[in-house]
Design an enzyme around this catalytic site. Structure first.
Site, PDB file in Angstrom:
ATOM      1  N   LYS A 196       0.862  -1.182   0.000  1.00 10.50           N
ATOM      2  CA  LYS A 196       0.000   0.000   0.000  1.00 10.50           C
ATOM      3  C   LYS A 196       0.896   1.230   0.000  1.00 10.50           C
ATOM      4  O   LYS A 196       1.711   1.420   0.900  1.00 10.50           O
ATOM      5  CB  LYS A 196      -0.902  -0.007   1.226  1.00 10.50           C
ATOM      6  CG  LYS A 196      -1.737   1.269   1.330  1.00 10.50           C
ATOM      7  CD  LYS A 196      -2.817   1.153   2.385  1.00 10.50           C
ATOM      8  CE  LYS A 196      -3.538   2.482   2.554  1.00 10.50           C
ATOM      9  NZ  LYS A 196      -4.635   2.387   3.530  1.00 10.50           N
ATOM     10  N   LYS A 249      -2.244  -1.488  -3.798  1.00 12.47           N
ATOM     11  CA  LYS A 249      -3.103  -0.305  -3.754  1.00 12.47           C
ATOM     12  C   LYS A 249      -2.260   0.944  -3.856  1.00 12.47           C
ATOM     13  O   LYS A 249      -1.246   1.013  -3.176  1.00 12.47           O
ATOM     14  CB  LYS A 249      -3.853  -0.334  -2.419  1.00 12.47           C
ATOM     15  CG  LYS A 249      -4.710   0.852  -2.147  1.00 12.47           C
ATOM     16  CD  LYS A 249      -5.318   0.694  -0.779  1.00 12.47           C
ATOM     17  CE  LYS A 249      -6.108   1.946  -0.463  1.00 12.47           C
ATOM     18  NZ  LYS A 249      -6.447   2.016   0.926  1.00 12.47           N
TER      19      LYS A 249
HETATM   20  C1  PBG Z   1      -7.456   3.463   5.728  1.00 11.31           C
HETATM   21  C2  PBG Z   1      -7.718   3.293   4.282  1.00 11.31           C
HETATM   22  C3  PBG Z   1      -7.535   4.242   3.268  1.00 11.31           C
HETATM   23  C4  PBG Z   1      -8.055   3.681   2.115  1.00 11.31           C
HETATM   24  C5  PBG Z   1      -8.499   2.394   2.429  1.00 11.31           C
HETATM   25  N1  PBG Z   1      -8.264   2.164   3.777  1.00 11.31           N
HETATM   26  C6  PBG Z   1      -7.022   5.632   3.327  1.00 11.31           C
HETATM   27  C7  PBG Z   1      -5.647   5.872   3.767  1.00 11.31           C
HETATM   28  O1  PBG Z   1      -4.822   4.985   3.912  1.00 11.31           O
HETATM   29  O2  PBG Z   1      -5.364   7.048   4.025  1.00 11.31           O
HETATM   30  C8  PBG Z   1      -8.131   4.376   0.787  1.00 11.31           C
HETATM   31  C9  PBG Z   1      -9.179   3.874  -0.152  1.00 11.31           C
HETATM   32  C10 PBG Z   1      -9.489   4.772  -1.282  1.00 11.31           C
HETATM   33  O3  PBG Z   1      -8.874   5.842  -1.479  1.00 11.31           O
HETATM   34  O4  PBG Z   1     -10.419   4.425  -2.025  1.00 11.31           O
HETATM   35  N2  PBG Z   1      -6.301   2.910   6.240  1.00 11.31           N
END
Ligand code: PBG
Length: 324
Positions: A196, A249
């Site tokens: 991520k 992601k």
């Molecule tokens: C929280 C989380 C996030 C997303 C999914 N889980 C945001 C972040 O890490 O700041 C983002 C999903 C999206 O942008 O569609 N940990």
């Protein structure tokens, strides 16, 4: 050699194109993220994500019945936590009567066969908007993984089929797996956000949940977009620690990473087409600059072609309608 070999022969009609098509997206590929809020009879559109809504539990029930009927069999739940319940300890995250725990039960009651996954991270619960416990401006790793494990257990107890840790702390998959095993939840799966990235594409999501970081950014835990080898290392570690499914992601900008990972792992690979990717298509389509439906299908196909076995996408409903 030309003219003996002419590649256009395989493209000349829809019949031959469909016969030789390598990648086909189906409703089975999609995991649909859903946002949940407290209250009754609420279905509010998220400003930065047109056609995407936050649902109160009563309307969530209706929504999941509708998407099940469309052929979508898996959901990924996110909750918007009231400001007064946020703190720096994740207290509300492990409340057995918390919104997430009730949301899981609501979905399972409405559609028992639906696969329910839950987001496991502290940011929606954090007074600092960070994915971990904060001390002196730092995000504490091991204190955070302890609470994440309890959070995952509480989701499993509520009936979640899979927990999906999205926090990027080190060692959290091991902590979560160990606690689930100790407590007898050996059937509960883990879909790990393994690679991520610290991405600017999460903006609309943070707007949806009111979870933007209060100070700094997430670069000390989420990955540097410049790195490729590190994604493979992260992912292999998560598998060793007990992840059943691994995830990359965001999606589109990271398809090289998806393929790298796909080439070396033998567990299912998920890709999250995130909120910013969604918002860009919506905005361009609103202006009449892009053909919405065609671009949606092209991007989802590209994500699958890169190696995704599962695609988390806010376009799930659109896509299913378009392909059936
Ligand atoms: C929280 C989380 C996030 C997303 C999914 N889980 C945001 C972040 O890490 O700041 C983002 C999903 C999206 O942008 O569609 N940990």
């Amino acid at each position: 050699m030309y003219p003996l070999r002419r590649n256009r022969r395989l493209r000349s009609t829809e019949a031959i194109r469909s016969l030789v098509r390598e990648t086909i997206i189906t409703p089975d590929d999609f995991l649909m993220p859903i946002f949940v809020v407290e209250g009754k009879n609420i279905k509010e559109e998220i400003t930065s994500m047109p056609d995407c809504f936050r649902f109160s539990l009563d309307l969530l029930e209706k929504e999941v019945k509708e998407i099940w009927a469309l052929g979508i069999k898996s959901v990924l739940l996110f909750v918007k936590v009231p400001e007064n319940l946020k703190d720096n300890a994740g207290t509300e995250a492990i409340n057995p009567e918390g919104l997430m725990q009730r949301a899981v039960k609501t979905v399972k009651n409405a559609v028992p066969e639906m696969l329910v996954m839950t987001d496991v991270a502290l940011d929606p619960y954090s007074s600092y908007g960070h994915d971990g416990i904060v001390s002196e401006g730092k995000i504490l790793n091991d204190d955070t993984t302890a609470i994440l494990a309890e959070m995952a257990l509480s989701h499993a107890q509520a009936g979640a089929d899979f927990v999906a840790p999205s926090d990027m702390m080190d060692g959290r998959i091991f902590e979560i797996r160990s606690l689930l095993e100790d407590e007898g939840f050996y059937e509960t799966g883990i879909m790990s956000y393994s690679a991520k990235y610290a991405s600017a594409f999460y903006g609309p999501f943070r707007n949806a949940l009111g979870s933007a970081p209060g100070f700094g950014d997430k670069k000390t835990y989420q990955m540097d977009p410049s790195n490729r080898d590190e994604a493979v290392r992260e992912t292999l570690m998560d598998i060793e620690e007990g992840a059943d499914i691994v995830m990359v992601k965001p999606g589109l900008c990271y398809l090289d990473i998806v393929r790298d990972i796909k080439n070396v792992v033998n567990v299912p690979v998920a890709v999250y087409q995130v909120s910013g990717e969604y918002a860009m298509i919506k905005a361009a389509a609103e202006k009449g600059w892009l053909d919405h439906d065609a671009v949606v299908l092209e991007q989802l196909t590209a994500i699958k072609r890169a190696g995704a076995n599962i695609i988390a996408t806010y376009f799930a409903k659109d896509a299913v309608k378009l392909i059936s």
